[in-house]
Design a protein around this motif. Structure first.
Motif, PDB file in Angstrom:
ATOM      1  N   GLN A   2      14.262  34.275  55.296  1.00 56.12           N
ATOM      2  CA  GLN A   2      15.344  35.022  54.655  1.00 56.12           C
ATOM      3  C   GLN A   2      16.679  34.308  54.900  1.00 56.12           C
ATOM      4  OE1 GLN A   2      13.196  37.201  57.008  1.00 56.12           O
ATOM      5  NE2 GLN A   2      12.963  39.105  55.859  1.00 56.12           N
ATOM      6  N   ALA A   3      17.766  34.929  54.494  1.00 50.98           N
ATOM      7  CA  ALA A   3      19.077  34.284  54.619  1.00 50.98           C
ATOM      8  C   ALA A   3      19.574  34.262  56.061  1.00 50.98           C
ATOM      9  CB  ALA A   3      20.093  35.008  53.732  1.00 50.98           C
ATOM     10  N   HIS A  23      18.583  42.096  52.605  1.00 45.77           N
ATOM     11  CA  HIS A  23      17.384  41.278  52.530  1.00 45.77           C
ATOM     12  C   HIS A  23      16.353  41.713  51.479  1.00 45.77           C
ATOM     13  CE1 HIS A  23      17.617  38.901  56.581  1.00 45.77           C
ATOM     14  NE2 HIS A  23      18.552  38.580  55.720  1.00 45.77           N
ATOM     15  N   PRO A  24      16.082  43.015  51.296  1.00 47.30           N
ATOM     16  CA  PRO A  24      15.059  43.390  50.306  1.00 47.30           C
ATOM     17  C   PRO A  24      15.407  42.968  48.882  1.00 47.30           C
ATOM     18  CG  PRO A  24      15.523  45.230  51.777  1.00 47.30           C
ATOM     19  CD  PRO A  24      16.572  44.190  52.040  1.00 47.30           C
ATOM     20  N   LYS A  33      13.634  32.026  50.685  1.00 49.62           N
ATOM     21  CA  LYS A  33      13.503  30.599  50.385  1.00 49.62           C
ATOM     22  C   LYS A  33      12.229  30.347  49.573  1.00 49.62           C
ATOM     23  CE  LYS A  33      16.168  28.828  54.286  1.00 49.62           C
ATOM     24  NZ  LYS A  33      16.674  30.115  54.795  1.00 49.62           N
ATOM     25  N   SER A  34      12.279  29.321  48.772  1.00 49.33           N
ATOM     26  CA  SER A  34      11.162  28.979  47.884  1.00 49.33           C
ATOM     27  C   SER A  34       9.939  28.544  48.690  1.00 49.33           C
ATOM     28  CB  SER A  34      11.581  27.842  46.959  1.00 49.33           C
ATOM     29  OG  SER A  34      10.472  27.187  46.413  1.00 49.33           O
ATOM     30  N   ALA A  74      11.924  38.157  59.364  1.00 54.83           N
ATOM     31  CA  ALA A  74      12.589  39.246  60.077  1.00 54.83           C
ATOM     32  C   ALA A  74      12.064  40.608  59.632  1.00 54.83           C
ATOM     33  CB  ALA A  74      14.093  39.182  59.835  1.00 54.83           C
ATOM     34  N   PRO A  75      11.477  41.388  60.550  1.00 53.34           N
ATOM     35  CA  PRO A  75      11.074  42.754  60.203  1.00 53.34           C
ATOM     36  C   PRO A  75      12.293  43.630  59.929  1.00 53.34           C
ATOM     37  CG  PRO A  75      10.017  42.002  62.241  1.00 53.34           C
ATOM     38  CD  PRO A  75      11.108  41.039  61.932  1.00 53.34           C
ATOM     39  N   ASN A  76      12.107  44.646  59.099  1.00 50.19           N
ATOM     40  CA  ASN A  76      13.203  45.573  58.804  1.00 50.19           C
ATOM     41  C   ASN A  76      13.302  46.649  59.888  1.00 50.19           C
ATOM     42  OD1 ASN A  76      11.235  47.563  58.224  1.00 50.19           O
ATOM     43  ND2 ASN A  76      11.185  46.979  56.052  1.00 50.19           N
ATOM     44  N   ARG A  77      14.170  47.614  59.670  1.00 52.09           N
ATOM     45  CA  ARG A  77      14.443  48.622  60.701  1.00 52.09           C
ATOM     46  C   ARG A  77      13.276  49.578  60.929  1.00 52.09           C
ATOM     47  NH1 ARG A  77      20.910  49.801  59.400  1.00 52.09           N
ATOM     48  NH2 ARG A  77      21.558  47.660  59.935  1.00 52.09           N
TER      49      ARG A  77
END
Length: 467
Positions: free
Chosen positions: A261-262, A270-271, A276-277, A301-304
């Protein structure tokens, strides 16, 4: 009855030591070269940045943030592991503690942990169990920098070092076999915690005493020349920090990392932001890195809630469709053991033959590989010397050059009124490592007999390694 209770209590008190002994006995020590080979053969793994910054929309969290915000209501480490498998990854690595000091395991060293959060479960254990159940190896990440506990520059106390050792002992003891401990925040320009402030050699030896087959990696390894292992078992390159491995001629066992992710930690955006490709990651990272002995670790990265977003899951599946692990890489060359000790020569008195005007002797022991002592071209027999002014025990000398140019030389030490030999011969390596039985010396000298242009030394380093 009382006797039985005493026996049960005694067994409980002995249990950590028994488990530790069992762990050691199940790990027949392997050579470092074998461990390095096994690591590069893994090829591709998953970094998992999941900690209190996940809940703050920042990569560095407020060190005073309340544990109450850490609440993964649908934590699913099995989802993480299966997502890693879908990309043909071979291992995972989770952020047990990031720079703000929040521990996501059941630690006895601090209340600033997951056990004080609404979740109240050991996330490291859930992660380790899930990845092993899915046939993946388990690595752990740990930050030396700890701003919550004020383990930061100019504030470090013996209690801080005791805390670090106790936390690492927990991580090495309570979660089964750990393939690697990836350490961050040591000797980095943003952390400014040196390998002396928190003694690297002691931590390294502690890890190996509990888990002899656990690789120790320092994420700031790219500060040092690519041709030498300084304070790490594996060369490390964080691409986002501008650290890039040579895709043409690297021969050292290496690790390169990048987030899918960024950002490293999950962000609210993020969602809905493209990751990235997958095709580009395979073409520009996994394949070329593997070709030069480099293992690639991709952060997801997992979300909350404690789960991966759909766009991340889809990207991992796509990677798995277009890239397969083709098995072991070419055999690594034999390598010297890493330098892990305190550099005795750093900022000591140095002397030399005549040098270039702006490249005097102090540049070769300033702990900066981008500067060098350079011999004046009119000097036919250049020499360089470290003067301790007192007897000092030493057993290792390392000469590092910006560009390899010195080929033939002598190393000597001064003791009891005379110079004594350590080495006399040829060594064309850019990083020249000399290990020998311990001696006591007032001075150490290098006499240069042959170089292909002006003799120069980036760092002249002296150690007394614990062997």
């Amino acid at each position: 009855m009382r006797k039985t209770l005493y026996l049960i209590t005694a067994l409980l008190l002995m249990m950590p030591g028994i488990l530790n002994a069992q762990l050691k006995s199940s790990q027949a020590p392997k050579s470092l070269n074998q461990l390095q080979q096994e690591f590069v053969d893994l090829r591709f793994g998953m970094f998992i940045h999941f900690n209190i910054p996940t809940y703050m929309d920042q990569d560095w969290a407020d060190p005073m943030a309340s544990p109450a915000i850490f609440n993964p209501t649908r934590l699913d480490c099995d989802q993480w592991a299966k997502a890693a498998k879908s990309a043909n990854m071979t291992y995972g690595c989770i952020t047990t503690k990031h720079h703000s000091g929040f521990c996501i395991w059941d630690t006895k060293t601090t209340d600033y942990s997951v056990m004080s959060s609404p979740y109240k479960k050991d996330v490291v254990k859930e992660y380790a169990d899930a990845f092993r159940a899915n046939g993946l190896k388990v690595f752990l990440y740990y930050s030396i920098l700890d701003t919550h506990h004020q383990l930061r520059p100019n504030s470090i106390t013996p209690k801080h070092i005791d805390m670090v050792k106790a936390q690492i002992k927990e991580l090495m003891t309570n979660y089964g076999e750990i393939g690697a401990l990836i350490i961050d925040g040591w000797d980095a320009p943003w952390s400014r915690i040196s390998y002396d402030d928190v003694p690297f050699e002691e931590i390294y030896k502690l890890v190996k005493s509990i888990q002899p087959n656990c690789l120790v990696m320092d994420l700031n390894g790219a500060k040092y020349p690519a041709e030498g292992l300084y304070y790490t078992d594996i060369k490390t390159y964080e691409q986002g920090a501008g650290q890039h491995i040579s895709k043409e001629n690297n021969f050292m066992p290496a690790l390169s990392c990048l987030p899918l992710q960024a950002n490293w930690f999950w962000k609210l955006k993020h969602p809905d932001v493209a990751v990235k490709s997958p095709e580009k990651l395979v073409r520009e990272d996994i394949i070329p890195f593997n070709n030069v002995n480099c293992n690639f670790i991709l952060n997801v990265a997992p979300n909350r809630e404690g789960r991966f977003d759909d766009n991340a899951l889809a990207a991992l599946k796509q990677i798995g469709k277009i890239w397969k692990n083709e098995g072991p890489l070419a055999k690594l060359p034999p390598l010297e053991a890493p330098i892990i000790s305190h550099n005795l020569a750093k900022k000591q008195i140095s002397n030399s033959s005549w040098s270039d005007d702006s490249a005097i002797m102090d540049f070769a022991n300033d702990d900066d590989f981008s500067s060098s002592w350079i011999s004046n071209p009119t000097v036919s027999s250049p020499w360089y010397e470290i003067d301790f002014k007192r007897n000092t025990a030493l057993n290792t000398i390392v000469i590092a050059e910006e560009k390899p140019n010195i080929s033939t030389y002598k190393l000597e030490y001064y003791a009891n009124g005379s110079w004594k030999p350590l080495f006399d011969g040829e060594n064309k390596q850019k990083i020249k490592i000399h290990r020998f039985d311990s001696v006591k010396a007032e001075k150490v000298r290098m006499a240069i007999a042959k170089s292909d242009h002006q003799a120069s030394i980036a760092e002249f380093q002296i150690y007394n390694e614990k062997r």
